[in-house]
Design an enzyme around this catalytic site. Structure first.
Site, short mmCIF file in Angstrom:
data_model
loop_
_atom_site.label_atom_id
_atom_site.label_comp_id
_atom_site.label_asym_id
_atom_site.label_seq_id
_atom_site.Cartn_x
_atom_site.Cartn_y
_atom_site.Cartn_z
N ALA C 13 36.71 31.17 37.96
CA ALA C 13 37.24 30.52 36.77
C ALA C 13 36.12 30.40 35.75
O ALA C 13 35.00 30.04 36.09
CB ALA C 13 37.77 29.12 37.13
N SER C 18 37.35 37.88 31.68
CA SER C 18 38.29 38.46 30.70
C SER C 18 37.53 38.97 29.47
O SER C 18 37.83 40.05 28.95
CB SER C 18 39.32 37.41 30.27
OG SER C 18 40.19 37.12 31.34
N HIS C 52 43.92 32.84 22.29
CA HIS C 52 43.41 34.09 22.88
C HIS C 52 43.83 35.30 22.05
O HIS C 52 43.05 36.22 21.82
CB HIS C 52 43.92 34.25 24.31
CG HIS C 52 43.18 33.42 25.29
ND1 HIS C 52 43.42 33.45 26.64
CD2 HIS C 52 42.19 32.51 25.12
CE1 HIS C 52 42.62 32.60 27.24
NE2 HIS C 52 41.87 32.02 26.36
N ARG C 56 41.46 38.16 20.04
CA ARG C 56 41.46 39.60 20.30
C ARG C 56 41.42 40.41 19.01
O ARG C 56 40.85 41.49 18.97
CB ARG C 56 42.68 39.99 21.14
CG ARG C 56 42.50 39.71 22.61
CD ARG C 56 43.51 40.46 23.45
NE ARG C 56 44.88 40.02 23.18
CZ ARG C 56 45.43 38.93 23.68
NH1 ARG C 56 44.75 38.15 24.48
NH2 ARG C 56 46.66 38.60 23.40
#
Lengths: 176, 176, 176
Positions: C13, C18, C52, C56
Site C-alpha cells: 500500500a 501505480s 487520480h 493522469r
C-alpha cells in the site's frame, strides 16, 4: 551450486517460496529428504499435507515429520540424504513457542543450537521461512511477540547461511 | 561512500535495518550522533533504549533524543557531527500524528520541510524507516491512515535521498 | 522496451507502484487506456477516482471502468490502444470474490482465463497488483482467504508476464 551449502528461502504467505525451494532441491543429486515441521492437528491440515506430499512425487525419498526436534532430525538425516529441505522454520518456531510455555529467549537458544550444528551437516540444507514483519504493528501482543521472534531468528539463520533468497510472486531476489 | 550523502534504510520489524544502518555509519569517519525519535513513556521502553545505547558503544559520541523537532535537531547537529543516524522516521511520524490531533496532511508537510532542509545538512544522514504496507488491509481505521502516511513519507524521502536500501533478514537490497 | 509486452507491478500500500506503472506506460507511444477495476460505491471513492483521473492528464485517451469483466474489456481495448494499464488486479479479485458468493477456486479460474487471453492482446499491458502476504497471519478468516488468493493469483500472473517489478518507497526492484 556446490553441495553441502546451507540455503535460506524467505517470503510472504503464498509467495511461492516452498515451490522455489523444492525446484532448487530437485536440481541437486539425491536422495532427498523433506523435513516437515507442520503438526497435523485437524482434517484440513491432514488433507493439505497429503496434497503437498503427492505434489512432491518421486523426486523425494522420504518425508520426515518433526515439529520440535529439528536439530536431532537434521543430524540423523544428513548421513542418508545429500539434500534436505526444511519446510518451514516459522512453523517450527511456533510449535516450540506454544509448547511448554516457552518464552522467546528459549526459542532463540534453540535457533542458536540449530545454527551451531549446521556446519556439521554434510547435506545441502534448504530452509524455508516466512517474512512476517512488513505489515502494520499487530494489536495482539502474542502476534507482536511472534513477529519479533521470527525476525530475530531469520536474521540469525541468514547470517549462518551461504545463500539467502527473498521470494515474491514466485520469483526469487538473491539477498546473499 | 562519499560524505554528506543522504541515505534511507527501510525494512520490516526485526529485519536488522537499524543494525545495518549503524554498521554503515560506523565505517564513516566520526564523530557520530545518534538521533533517537522514541519517547520513553514506560520502564519497558526505558530499558530497551538503555540496552540499545550500550550496544552502540564508543563509536557514537552523542545520543540526541528528539521525538518531534527532527528538522531543528538535524540542523543543530550537522555542524558538530559528520555522521548522523536517525532512528526512526516511522516513530517520528507516529509522535507527530498522535500529538495535537495532527492530521496526515500536516504530518506530510513536516516531511516536506525535512526534505527541503536535507541538502543544507553537510553531514551524512542515515535515516531508518519501516515498510508497513505489505500485509493485509488493517481493519482499524487509524492503522490504515498510518499505513498510508508512512508509505507516502517513505516515497518522498526515498526520492530525496541519494541511496535507499530495503533490509530483510539482516541483508540489504539496494533500491537506489 | 518492446511493444506488446505483459508487465506486472507489485508492491505494498502506498508504495508508489501505480505511479511507477503509469510513468512506464507514458514512455511508450500511445494512445493509452487506463483500465480501472475500482467500484465507486461512495463519495470518498468518487473523489479519489476523480483526483487520480485529473493526475493522469492528457497522456491517457480513455478511462475504462470495469470491476468484473477484465478479460472482455482487455480484448475490446487491445484493438484501439497499444498501451493498457490495469489498476489494479487485487481490487478485481476482491470484486469477484465478494460478488455472487464466489469461492477462491472460481476466482483463480478467472485468473487462468485472463492469462490464457493475454498473448492474444497485441497491446503492452501493465498490470498493478498488491503484495499482501508479508505481515503476520490475519485473525480474520476472510482476510486469510483473500491473502492466499492474492498470493496464488500473483504467482500465476508473474509466471505469465515478460517482466515483473516489486516497488518499495517508489523504487522498483526487477524480479523478472
Amino acid at each position: 551450486m556446490e553441495q553441502g551449502k546451507k540455503i535460506l528461502v524467505t517470503g510472504g504467505a503464498r509467495s511461492g517460496k516452498s515451490a522455489f525451494a523444492q525446484q532448487m532441491a530437485e536440481r541437486l543429486p539425491g536422495p532427498r529428504a523433506y523435513l516437515a515441521t507442520a503438526q497435523i492437528l485437524d482434517d484440513e491440515m491432514g488433507e493439505r499435507v497429503a496434497r503437498h506430499q503427492a505434489q512432491r512425487g518421486q523426486a523425494w525419498q522420504v518425508t520426515i515429520e518433526e515439529p520440535y526436534a529439528l536439530n536431532t532430525s537434521l543430524r540423523q538425516a544428513t548421513s542418508h540424504y545429500p539434500v534436505i529441505m526444511v519446510d518451514c522454520i516459522t512453523l517450527w518456531l511456533t510449535n516450540i513457542l506454544l509448547s511448554n510455555q516457552e518464552n522467546p529467549d528459549t526459542v532463540l537458544q534453540k535457533v542458536d543450537q540449530l545454527i551451531t550444528s549446521l556446519p556439521g551437516c554434510i547435506s545441502t540444507i534448504i530452509m524455508v521461512t516466512n517474512e512476517v514483519g512488513l505489515g502494520i504493528v499487530p494489536e495482539n501482543p502474542l502476534a507482536r511477540q511472534f513477529r519479533d521472534l521470527a525476525g530475530f531468528a531469520n536474521q540469525k539463520l541468514a547470517a549462518a547461511c551461504d545463500t539467502v533468497y527473498l521470494v515474491s510472486c514466485g520469483l526469487p531476489l538473491k539477498l546473499k
